[in-house]
Design an enzyme around this catalytic site. Structure first.
Site, mmCIF file in Angstrom:
data_model
loop_
_atom_site.group_PDB
_atom_site.id
_atom_site.type_symbol
_atom_site.label_atom_id
_atom_site.label_comp_id
_atom_site.label_asym_id
_atom_site.label_seq_id
_atom_site.Cartn_x
_atom_site.Cartn_y
_atom_site.Cartn_z
ATOM 1 N N HIS A 29 0.952 -1.105 0.037
ATOM 2 C CA HIS A 29 0.012 -0.119 -0.045
ATOM 3 C C HIS A 29 0.826 1.353 -0.036
ATOM 4 C CE1 HIS A 29 -3.646 2.421 1.247
ATOM 5 N NE2 HIS A 29 -2.794 2.992 1.697
ATOM 6 N N GLU A 30 2.036 1.207 0.971
ATOM 7 C CA GLU A 30 2.855 2.343 0.807
ATOM 8 C C GLU A 30 3.676 2.580 -0.187
ATOM 9 O OE1 GLU A 30 1.979 4.751 3.093
ATOM 10 O OE2 GLU A 30 0.804 3.348 4.223
ATOM 11 N N HIS A 40 1.914 4.644 -2.963
ATOM 12 C CA HIS A 40 2.120 5.977 -2.562
ATOM 13 C C HIS A 40 3.556 6.460 -2.898
ATOM 14 C CE1 HIS A 40 -1.921 6.459 -0.843
ATOM 15 N NE2 HIS A 40 -1.518 5.429 0.339
#
Length: 444
Positions: A24-25, A28
């Site tokens: 998920h990170e 980003h």
């Protein structure tokens, strides 16, 4: 041995959650760096740092509590207004929320001072900000699709086939404490009709059947009625006559739950029974089924998220009153870990347990995707909403011939963000306590 398997399942869920958060990170991080934003930290977890290493301008690390993660980008919000800067901290007489707003601005300004003012998030075009914030949830959605593809197309779904595995020779009363037939037991309808293990059901009562569920539905509706059954044996088709025996069983609804009347008594129904057991096989689905199943799960989780406060309240009430929880209700990470342990310790073939774990992890990533898309700060959906609002303001100014407005200052939303955070912590606490005291169990 079961305890060891349970712990292994729990550990695997923790690792799976950590990998999901890390991806998920990364969703980003990659576009942020691609668009030139200065990223100071990439962290998986919260709390004390267990390990970290700096590569270039970014510190990469793992923290002790694997319940989240973050990347710190320079200039998530516009710099503090000049009048606020001249007024100092602004805390005197400002009140609790005013202090929170100023603290958020001060923390943001520190990131602006630490790097090039041109390499900040708030200066990016709207579409780039949306891509950065959308990248995290989309990684969870993509991971869920991959896991569903492995489950559906790699392993396959365990499905009852139309091949007969075994045939009961007699009907033994349910209250009899034996498994062997006696001379007084009636012959089972399937045995009487001449059905044998290895036969493949082709048609029942004139209806072609492709699954055992289809055959079973026709049989159950034909209690006491002779019906023709076409079977395939040794490559040739035969037609037999089958007369299902009428038996009583508990009625169930569309969700498979037992139906009770207004007095709480179990409702029974009469169905046909013949005494055959079907073979079970893993049927693989085409690859395009994975996105379809993921989309269906997104819809189901979105409906649950919409009702989350009510569902959490009901879960808390059930826990306090000692009632059984809704098996389709919300879970915390603790509850998901408990179920993963049960899956690992289940008395089932290893492939079944692997499939169960993959399904659970895929569902968890769907939940992470949907939850993070909620348009409230501090969730990713909140940052996307702020970026879109900024874009709408700029487009309207351009359309009406006005000067470009100042960037939207999301720090003004800190009070609302604080309320959301408190609500999330409260709901999380209720679910964790409920999962510890009144857990949802696969074993009932």
């Amino acid at each position: 041995m079961e305890a060891i398997a349970f712990v292994i399942g729990l550990v695997l869920m923790i690792v799976g959650l950590a990998v999901s958060i890390a991806l998920h990170e990364i969703g980003h991080l990659v576009p942020a760096k691609k668009f030139g934003v200065r990223v100071g930290q990439y962290m998986v977890g919260f709390g004390p740092t267990l390990w970290s290493r700096r590569r270039g301008e970014t510190e990469y690390g793992i923290k002790a509590i694997p319940l989240g993660g973050y990347i710190s980008m320079a200039g998530m919000y516009p710099p503090s207004p000049q009048e606020a800067a001249r007024a100092g901290s602004g805390r005197a007489g400002g009140g609790f929320f005013a202090t929170m707003v100023q603290d958020a601005r001060a923390a943001n300004d520190e990131t602006l001072e630490a790097g090039d003012d041109t390499r900040v998030f708030y200066r990016l075009p709207v579409w780039k900000r949306v891509v950065i914030m959308l990248g995290g949830p989309l990684m969870n959605l993509l991971l869920a699709v991959v896991l569903f593809a492995i489950l559906l197309s790699g392993i396959g779904l365990q499905t009852a086939t139309t091949t007969v595995q075994s045939v009961s020779q007699c009907i033994i009363p349910a209250d009899a404490e034996r498994t062997e037939c006696t001379a007084d037991d009636p012959v089972a309808p399937a045995a009487a009709a001449g059905i044998e293990p290895g036969d493949v059901l082709v048609a029942v009562d004139g209806e072609p059947v492709e699954t055992f569920a289809e055959a079973s539905a026709i049989i159950q509706e034909s209690a006491g009625e002779p019906i023709p059954v076409v079977i395939e044996r040794d490559g040739a088709e035969q037609t037999l006559t089958l007369t299902p025996l009428a038996v009583e069983r508990a009625a169930t609804d569309a969700q498979g739950q037992v139906v009770v009347d207004e007095n709480g008594e179990t409702v029974t129904e009469e169905v046909g029974f013949v005494g055959i057991r079907q073979e079970v096989d893993y049927l693989r689905a085409p690859l395009w089924e994975a996105p379809v199943v993921a989309a269906q799960n997104v819809g189901a989780v979105a409906n649950l998220i919409w009702q989350l406060p009510v569902k959490v309240w009901e879960t808390g009430v059930d826990t306090i009153t000692g009632q059984e929880r809704d098996p389709n209700g919300p879970l915390s990470v603790v509850g998901a870990g408990f179920i993963a342990g049960e899956v690992a310790a289940a008395d089932a073939p290893i492939l079944n347990r692997v499939a169960g774990f993959l399904s659970l992890l895929a569902s968890l990533n769907i939940a992470l995707f949907v939850f993070n898309m909620v348009p409230l700060l501090p969730l990713d959906g909140g940052h996307i909403a702020v970026a879109l609002w900024d874009g709408i303001k700029r487009a309207w100014a351009k359309l009406t011939g006005r000067a470009a407005p100042k960037p939207v200052d999301a720090t003004r939303l800190v009070p609302a963000t604080f309320v959301v955070v408190v609500a999330l912590i409260a709901m999380g606490a209720v679910l964790i306590i409920s999962d510890l005291v009144n857990p949802i169990s696969l074993l009932g």
